[in-house]
Enzyme design. Structure first.
Site, PDB file in Angstrom:
ATOM      1  N   LYS A  36       0.848  -1.206   0.000  1.00 49.49           N
ATOM      2  CA  LYS A  36       0.000   0.000   0.000  1.00 49.49           C
ATOM      3  C   LYS A  36       0.880   1.251   0.000  1.00 49.49           C
ATOM      4  O   LYS A  36       2.064   1.179   0.355  1.00 49.49           O
ATOM      5  CB  LYS A  36      -0.903  -0.033   1.236  1.00 49.49           C
ATOM      6  CG  LYS A  36      -0.141  -0.056   2.551  1.00 49.49           C
ATOM      7  CD  LYS A  36      -1.050  -0.436   3.712  1.00 49.49           C
ATOM      8  CE  LYS A  36      -0.284  -0.416   5.024  1.00 49.49           C
ATOM      9  NZ  LYS A  36      -1.047  -0.955   6.134  1.00 49.49           N
ATOM     10  N   TYR A 276      12.583  31.419   6.246  1.00 52.44           N
ATOM     11  CA  TYR A 276      11.358  31.985   6.825  1.00 52.44           C
ATOM     12  C   TYR A 276      11.445  32.063   8.338  1.00 52.44           C
ATOM     13  O   TYR A 276      11.979  31.140   8.979  1.00 52.44           O
ATOM     14  CB  TYR A 276      10.152  31.107   6.476  1.00 52.44           C
ATOM     15  CG  TYR A 276       9.761  31.092   5.030  1.00 52.44           C
ATOM     16  CD1 TYR A 276       9.362  32.266   4.383  1.00 52.44           C
ATOM     17  CD2 TYR A 276       9.768  29.910   4.311  1.00 52.44           C
ATOM     18  CE1 TYR A 276       8.975  32.233   3.051  1.00 52.44           C
ATOM     19  CE2 TYR A 276       9.379  29.878   2.979  1.00 52.44           C
ATOM     20  CZ  TYR A 276       8.989  31.041   2.356  1.00 52.44           C
ATOM     21  OH  TYR A 276       8.607  31.010   1.046  1.00 52.44           O
TER      22      TYR A 276
HETATM   23  C1  LIG Z   1      -0.326  -1.767   6.932  1.00 54.45           C
HETATM   24  C2  LIG Z   1      -0.903  -2.988   7.466  1.00 54.45           C
HETATM   25  C3  LIG Z   1      -0.077  -4.098   7.767  1.00 54.45           C
HETATM   26  C4  LIG Z   1       1.442  -4.011   7.779  1.00 54.45           C
HETATM   27  O1  LIG Z   1       1.851  -3.330   8.956  1.00 54.45           O
HETATM   28  P1  LIG Z   1       3.403  -3.206   9.338  1.00 54.45           P
HETATM   29  O2  LIG Z   1       3.415  -2.665  10.730  1.00 54.45           O
HETATM   30  O3  LIG Z   1       4.006  -2.249   8.365  1.00 54.45           O
HETATM   31  O4  LIG Z   1       3.977  -4.562   9.236  1.00 54.45           O
HETATM   32  C5  LIG Z   1      -0.704  -5.286   8.129  1.00 54.45           C
HETATM   33  N1  LIG Z   1      -2.062  -5.365   8.210  1.00 54.45           N
HETATM   34  C6  LIG Z   1      -2.867  -4.314   7.963  1.00 54.45           C
HETATM   35  C7  LIG Z   1      -4.344  -4.465   8.083  1.00 54.45           C
HETATM   36  C8  LIG Z   1      -2.323  -3.091   7.597  1.00 54.45           C
HETATM   37  O5  LIG Z   1      -3.128  -2.049   7.384  1.00 54.45           O
END
Ligand SMILES: *Cc1c(COP(=O)(O)O)cnc(C)c1O
Length: 384
Positions: A36, A276
């Site tokens: 993702k 800034y």
């Molecule tokens: C993002 C996510 C993971 C992976 O999590 P990590 O801490 O990066 O290993 C696993 N399960 C779900 C539902 C997630 O949203």
């Protein structure tokens, strides 16, 4: 595109991490890699292709469009959609074979009605049931799982192919948090039992994220879902040192390095201010390097003061506020920095960088996940 700055993706490190993750798993346990948010900023297509070659069975995305991107790139793996999508996207789920997490009788009915319209034959479309055991996010409660699974399997075209829950504090070693994770796991087991008691096969069940993959090997069930460790970072308390102390260590390597170039070197007088808000005033006469990278590229404003970058093997502090597209670095008067020299902001050891994404996270009071996913689309990903 920001032509001076780029993110190098070290393919060998990505491959290394997948091999290391597999060392934590029993041979029957399936591996799902979270790709993702463009693989946490690492290029989802590259990561997915490597993962597929390495025999990974599932990839996890957060939006339907992320799933479509992978299918259009020729990815054949199972794709799991971790977030809830809108009904307008259901047809794409069917067409691109993306397995949604679903729960809630109304949503199950909506998806089932859409499947009735889409499928003209006896096709069964796979879905996974999300269970909330304490994350406080999506999912049905464990005692609702049996009924919801039954509604899924009683529909014409849906079939339960798995169950998921997600841990809230598995990355913590605090006693209360360990107990909370254990309770989440027990409640997930109860939810699976409820489904089995209805005579329904719960399919591929998973709950372990990166932290639990390494630290809670009793919780892998049929599949684990690896995110941040794929990209070379240990989650919070589950550090390399801790894992070593309990004989569970694996050798992760950061995958991405962020670099830019010096585009100007200017001479500043003692008392002149930088950027800034005039938050930094030069304490002496000094040279200042201008870097063409800023918060719109992902170099978050809160990294200054605190961040040092590496040029020709030496570290120099960022001075004043980071701007949208530029920032300034103090070189002093005794330096060998030249125009167009490479500047390393963070990365794995072999990139020569002082910092990893974890170091930046500390400076910016955030987590490596946010440092990595903040790198914007203006930064080209270069595959090494
Ligand atoms: C993002 C996510 C993971 C992976 O999590 P990590 O801490 O990066 O290993 C696993 N399960 C779900 C539902 C997630 O949203």
């Amino acid at each position: 595109m920001n032509r001076c700055s780029k993110a190098i993706i070290y393919t060998e490190n990505l491959k290394n991490n997948i091999v290391e993750i597999k060392k934590c798993l029993s041979p029957q346990t399936k591996l799902c890699i979270a790709v993702k948010a463009d693989s946490y900023g690492h290029n989802a297509i590259l990561t997915s292709k490597l993962a597929e070659e390495a025999g990974v069975e599932f990839l996890a995305v957060a939006t339907v469009d992320e799933g479509i991107e992978l299918r259009n790139a020729g990815i054949k793996c199972n794709i799991l959609l971790l977030s809830i999508c809108i009904p307008e996207e259901y047809e794409s789920l069917f067409k691109y074979e993306i397995t949604p997490l679903i729960f809630d009788l109304e949503n199950i009915k909506n998806l089932s009605d859409a499947a009735d319209k889409y499928f003209t034959n006896n096709a069964k479309f796979k879905v996974q049931l999300a269970v909330d055991t304490g994350m406080g996010r999506i999912g049905c409660y464990p005692d609702e799982a049996g009924e919801q699974a039954q509604v899924i399997n009683n529909s014409n075209h849906l079939i339960l192919s798995g169950m998921c829950t997600h841990f809230a504090v598995s990355d913590s070693l605090d006693k209360e948090n360990i107990e909370f994770t254990n309770k989440q796991y027990e409640d997930f087991e109860k939810a699976i039992e409820n489904v089995k008691n209805k005579g329904i096969d719960p399919g591929i069940c998973s709950c372990s994220n990166s932290a639990a993959i390494m630290n809670n090997k009793n919780m892998h069930i049929n599949m684990v879902r690896a995110g941040i460790i794929t990209y070379g970072y240990y989650p919070d308390d589950i550090t390399k040192e801790y894992l070593k102390s309990v004989n569970k260590d694996i050798e992760l390597k950061p995958v991405l390095s962020l670099e830019t170039k010096v585009v100007a070197i200017r001479h500043f007088k003692k008392g002149q201010s930088i950027s800034y808000g005039r938050t930094y005033v030069c304490e002496n006469d000094t040279d200042i390097a201008i870097l063409p990278i800023g918060y719109a590229d992902g170099l978050l404003r809160r990294f200054s003061p605190g961040l040092c970058v590496t040029i020709n093997g030496k570290n120099y502090p960022v001075r004043g506020r980071i701007c949208m597209d530029q920032c300034m670095v103090e070189l002093g008067k005794n330096h060998n920095v030249k125009l167009w020299d490479k500047v390393l902001i963070f990365g794995p050891k072999e990139s020569g960088a002082l910092n990893t994404a974890d170091d930046l996270a500390k400076i910016g009071n955030t987590i490596s996940y946010e440092v990595l996913t903040s790198i914007s689309k203006r930064i080209e990903r270069v595959i090494k």
